[in-house]
Design an enzyme around this catalytic site. Structure first.
Site, PDB file in Angstrom:
ATOM      1  N   LYS A 158     -21.521  15.341  12.596  1.00  0.00           N
ATOM      2  CA  LYS A 158     -22.927  15.696  12.835  1.00  0.00           C
ATOM      3  C   LYS A 158     -23.176  16.964  12.021  1.00  0.00           C
ATOM      4  O   LYS A 158     -22.859  18.079  12.453  1.00  0.00           O
ATOM      5  CB  LYS A 158     -23.140  15.929  14.335  1.00  0.00           C
ATOM      6  CG  LYS A 158     -24.589  16.021  14.754  1.00  0.00           C
ATOM      7  CD  LYS A 158     -24.706  15.930  16.272  1.00  0.00           C
ATOM      8  CE  LYS A 158     -26.072  16.318  16.768  1.00  0.00           C
ATOM      9  NZ  LYS A 158     -27.151  15.416  16.360  1.00  0.00           N
TER      10      LYS A 158
HETATM   11  N1  PPE Z   1     -28.331   9.683  15.420  1.00  0.00           N
HETATM   12  C1  PPE Z   1     -28.751  10.878  14.917  1.00  0.00           C
HETATM   13  C2  PPE Z   1     -29.047  10.964  13.475  1.00  0.00           C
HETATM   14  C3  PPE Z   1     -28.872  11.983  15.768  1.00  0.00           C
HETATM   15  O1  PPE Z   1     -29.280  13.142  15.249  1.00  0.00           O
HETATM   16  C4  PPE Z   1     -28.596  11.843  17.145  1.00  0.00           C
HETATM   17  C5  PPE Z   1     -28.747  13.008  18.066  1.00  0.00           C
HETATM   18  C6  PPE Z   1     -28.161  10.579  17.617  1.00  0.00           C
HETATM   19  C7  PPE Z   1     -28.041   9.538  16.731  1.00  0.00           C
HETATM   20  C8  PPE Z   1     -27.787  10.358  19.058  1.00  0.00           C
HETATM   21  O2  PPE Z   1     -26.576  11.000  19.398  1.00  0.00           O
HETATM   22  P1  PPE Z   1     -26.307  11.550  20.880  1.00  0.00           P
HETATM   23  O3  PPE Z   1     -27.165  12.709  21.083  1.00  0.00           O
HETATM   24  O4  PPE Z   1     -24.852  11.875  20.888  1.00  0.00           O
HETATM   25  O5  PPE Z   1     -26.629  10.434  21.814  1.00  0.00           O
HETATM   26  N2  PPE Z   1     -29.731  13.947  17.679  1.00  0.00           N
HETATM   27  C9  PPE Z   1     -29.695  15.286  18.212  1.00  0.00           C
HETATM   28  C10 PPE Z   1     -30.565  16.249  17.442  1.00  0.00           C
HETATM   29  C11 PPE Z   1     -32.028  16.173  17.671  1.00  0.00           C
HETATM   30  C12 PPE Z   1     -32.777  17.306  17.011  1.00  0.00           C
HETATM   31  O6  PPE Z   1     -33.935  17.115  16.626  1.00  0.00           O
HETATM   32  O7  PPE Z   1     -32.255  18.410  16.924  1.00  0.00           O
HETATM   33  C13 PPE Z   1     -29.953  15.309  19.704  1.00  0.00           C
HETATM   34  O8  PPE Z   1     -30.504  14.351  20.241  1.00  0.00           O
HETATM   35  O9  PPE Z   1     -29.569  16.288  20.340  1.00  0.00           O
END
Ligand code: PPE
Length: 290
Positions: A158
């Site tokens: 990430k």
């Molecule tokens: N894909 C992406 C690209 C992504 O950024 C997130 C989380 C997910 C999938 C889902 O992952 P999870 O949170 O582990 O279920 N995105 C984070 C950042 C958002 C932001 O704008 O800052 C979040 O949801 O915390």
């Protein structure tokens, strides 16, 4: 605007929110190599609970490992620091943002020679895609931008810099009157949204994209477990945008977005045009409560 909290944890010390500053020549600011997490702490009947903290800490360390960044703290130290940051700020419910970044010292693409710094901030964060979005669903644009090719971005990490791709896609979607962007991978299959994973429902099966071009979402994993507990078949399989158009229900998952229903994609109504039955059922279980 962000709602300020009291203290931010920086490299082992708490500093006042307004003093949590870095030098303008901080390496990550210029070249984008930093890794982060997004975690939620929820108020429950038994007190506050951080949702799947260990998995988030593991992913943070995995992200750093992929990019050969050595975090100068142990997993336990980071875990404890996250809990302390929530407590120190007296937050019953909040969003938590740990960031590992390359600090100040040497410029040039090669990050070696710079310190690896860590910060942890918390703030109150409501429904990411709006309260109404959680209840009624959102409008999605299939982006003209592709998700990164797997050999240019390693999505088990990430990484700060990856979000440039998310930002252009999101800006395009908003400019066209949609709420969120859905990106296809470089072969044209559905991958993920700017900050969420995607699920579709077809009959009794829940389908989500495999972990090739997408982030290994922790909410995605929880949703799959929850669905299986409800005896719903779950498959991780590539699918095309037209399969999304004819799905019975569709939703996004993410820490910030939680479980957000999709009611329309590119002008086409999805299912009943509002939150689907299964989506509502899954939303009402676990911590994603309306
Ligand atoms: N894909 C992406 C690209 C992504 O950024 C997130 C989380 C997910 C999938 C889902 O992952 P999870 O949170 O582990 O279920 N995105 C984070 C950042 C958002 C932001 O704008 O800052 C979040 O949801 O915390």
């Amino acid at each position: 605007m962000l709602k300020k909290t009291d203290k931010i944890w920086m490299d082992g010390k708490f500093v006042a929110w307004d003093d949590a500053k870095v030098h303008v020549l901080t390496h990550t600011l210029h070249y984008g190599l930093g890794v982060f997490e997004g975690i939620r702490c929820y108020k429950t009947s038994k007190g506050s609970a951080i949702f799947r903290l260990d998995e988030h800490v593991d992913r943070l360390f995995n992200s750093a490992h992929i990019f050969m960044m050595e975090i100068p703290f142990t997993k336990k130290e980071i875990r404890d620091a996250i809990i302390q940051t929530v407590k120190t700020n007296r937050m019953k419910e909040c969003y938590i943002r740990p960031l590992v970044y390359i600090g100040y010292g040497v410029m040039g693409v090669n990050p070696k020679g710079n310190p690896v710094n860590v910060s942890i901030a918390v703030w109150p964060w409501g429904a990411y895609l709006g309260d109404e979005g959680l209840e009624k669903g959102i409008k999605v644009k299939v982006s003209s931008f592709n998700r990164h090719h797997v050999n240019s971005a390693m999505t088990k990490g990430k990484v700060c810099g990856y979000y440039v791709n998310s930002q252009v896609a999101k800006a395009e979607a908003l400019a066209c009157g949609y709420d969120e962007a859905l990106l296809l991978d470089t072969e044209g299959y559905v991958s993920e949204a700017s900050g969420e994973n995607i699920f579709i429902v077809r009959g009794n099966t829940l389908k989500t994209t495999p972990l090739t071009s997408v982030l290994e979402g922790i909410t995605r994993d929880s949703l799959m477990q929850l669905a299986r507990d409800n005896r719903i078949k779950v498959v991780e399989e590539r699918f095309t945008r037209d399969e999304l158009y004819i799905s019975d229900e569709a939703f996004f998952t993410g820490t910030a977005a939680e479980v957000t229903p999709i009611r329309q994609v590119g002008g086409r109504t999805i299912g009943c045009g509002s939150r689907g039955k299964l989506t509502k059922k899954l939303q009402s279980q676990g911590f994603f409560i309306l």
